[in-house]
Design a protein around this motif. Sequence first.
Motif, PDB file in Angstrom:
ATOM      1  N   UNK A  69     -41.284   1.128 -11.892  1.00  0.00           N
ATOM      2  CA  UNK A  69     -42.709   0.864 -11.646  1.00  0.00           C
ATOM      3  C   UNK A  69     -43.177  -0.357 -12.417  1.00  0.00           C
ATOM      4  N   UNK A  70     -44.104  -1.123 -11.854  1.00  0.00           N
ATOM      5  CA  UNK A  70     -44.606  -2.312 -12.553  1.00  0.00           C
ATOM      6  C   UNK A  70     -45.503  -1.935 -13.717  1.00  0.00           C
ATOM      7  N   UNK A  71     -45.588  -2.846 -14.673  1.00  0.00           N
ATOM      8  CA  UNK A  71     -46.471  -2.683 -15.839  1.00  0.00           C
ATOM      9  C   UNK A  71     -46.241  -1.352 -16.544  1.00  0.00           C
ATOM     10  N   UNK A  72     -44.969  -1.024 -16.772  1.00  0.00           N
ATOM     11  CA  UNK A  72     -44.634   0.262 -17.398  1.00  0.00           C
ATOM     12  C   UNK A  72     -43.371   0.108 -18.224  1.00  0.00           C
ATOM     13  N   UNK A  73     -43.194   1.037 -19.172  1.00  0.00           N
ATOM     14  CA  UNK A  73     -41.966   1.098 -19.967  1.00  0.00           C
ATOM     15  C   UNK A  73     -41.141   2.282 -19.485  1.00  0.00           C
ATOM     16  N   UNK A  74     -39.892   2.021 -19.099  1.00  0.00           N
ATOM     17  CA  UNK A  74     -39.016   3.053 -18.561  1.00  0.00           C
ATOM     18  C   UNK A  74     -37.786   3.210 -19.439  1.00  0.00           C
ATOM     19  N   UNK A  75     -37.188   4.393 -19.427  1.00  0.00           N
ATOM     20  CA  UNK A  75     -35.946   4.656 -20.148  1.00  0.00           C
ATOM     21  C   UNK A  75     -34.780   4.544 -19.173  1.00  0.00           C
ATOM     22  N   UNK A  76     -33.772   3.758 -19.540  1.00  0.00           N
ATOM     23  CA  UNK A  76     -32.644   3.474 -18.659  1.00  0.00           C
ATOM     24  C   UNK A  76     -31.346   3.718 -19.413  1.00  0.00           C
TER      25      UNK A  76
END
Length: 393
Positions: A17-24
């Motif tokens: 998702x844009x403008x977000x922090x994700x865990x990968x």
Amino acid sequence: MSVPETGTLTTAVLGLPPAATSHVEVVAWYPGRSSRSSGDRTVTTPAMDSRVPASLPVVENDGSATGLVLLSMNGGEDLGSVATIVDRAGNVVWYRRCGGGAYTFDFLTNGHIVLYQFDAQSFDEVTLDGTLVRKWNDPRSITGADGHDFKMLPSGNGLLFGAETHTVDSRPFFAEGVANAMRWDDTVSEVTPSGEVVWRWSSWMHVAEDEITEDPREPLTPKDYEVVHTNAMEPLRDGTMLLSFRNLSTVVKIDRNTGEILWRLGGKKSDFRFVGDPLDHFFRQHDARWIGPGRILLFDNGNLHDPPESRAVEYRIDDEAKTATMVWQHRRIPPVFSKISGSAERLPDGHTLISWGPRGIVSEVNAASKTVWEVHPPEFGVYRARFASSPYP
């Protein structure tokens, strides 16, 4: 992908998702050996360009359409030109803005994407993470690279269109012709990655003005005019090439060694008789492709059908009998007319992906001509749509 056992691996991650922090977490498996994990990593994505929709309205989806789709979208002066990759829910998982009007964006055989930069009149070859690999153009063309098509050859060289001009007497062909008219001819050039032209073909001396199928909606100027308007190329393994001439309503096959036109399909000087086609033949087409032995698929813009109507259509070509038999078509109900642009691509499962050009409709239909997936980019037309089986074409 090939994964090194030592060193640094960089990989593109799509669909966050844009403008977000994700865990990968990235996991690599080695043949016959244990896997290795990157562990939990955080990825912060920037906000999307406000002129690019985060998702596109999907109006049809029966679940049989798979993979991702690359759209060459043009929203005019206000929204500009943008290449987007969308999933089957219509979510934009990748995009890149381009300068000027929209022409070809396409997947290359090396997994990169080629994007036409209208302002610079050149193609950018980029990786999915946005890294510019190289620029492609024709240094001998007076217009740089024309954006209607680009092909990468197994050698790593590129095929692209250009243009040249000739001063001619247009009075024999046009009521308002002049003695010193400017005739524009299209060229096809094979260019090395370093920019050297190693092969070139021109429509000059091969095509005359009496073949033009002029559309009153797109009138020619007898003082300054383009003859063929080439918009698709398809190099074949036997050393020949298909070229689509929109202004002539003709697809030609040329010999790359001699430059000779071997045959014409459609138009005023067609070498083939059309069989089984309820619309007789095609007009001012786009995206003509050789999809198998003796089979050609194209997007028929249909400018001169009565009434005008666009469709995707497939023909079986018989070189000996000189017939072109229609074996498949897809027409919308009610009919749709797209004066310019558009595309048709046959997919591995037998489906066909169709862009309806400035109408802002992209459809996938099955062999029975049933629509299985359709998306409507708001406020954008789509010059061409292309399929990707995965995020790494």
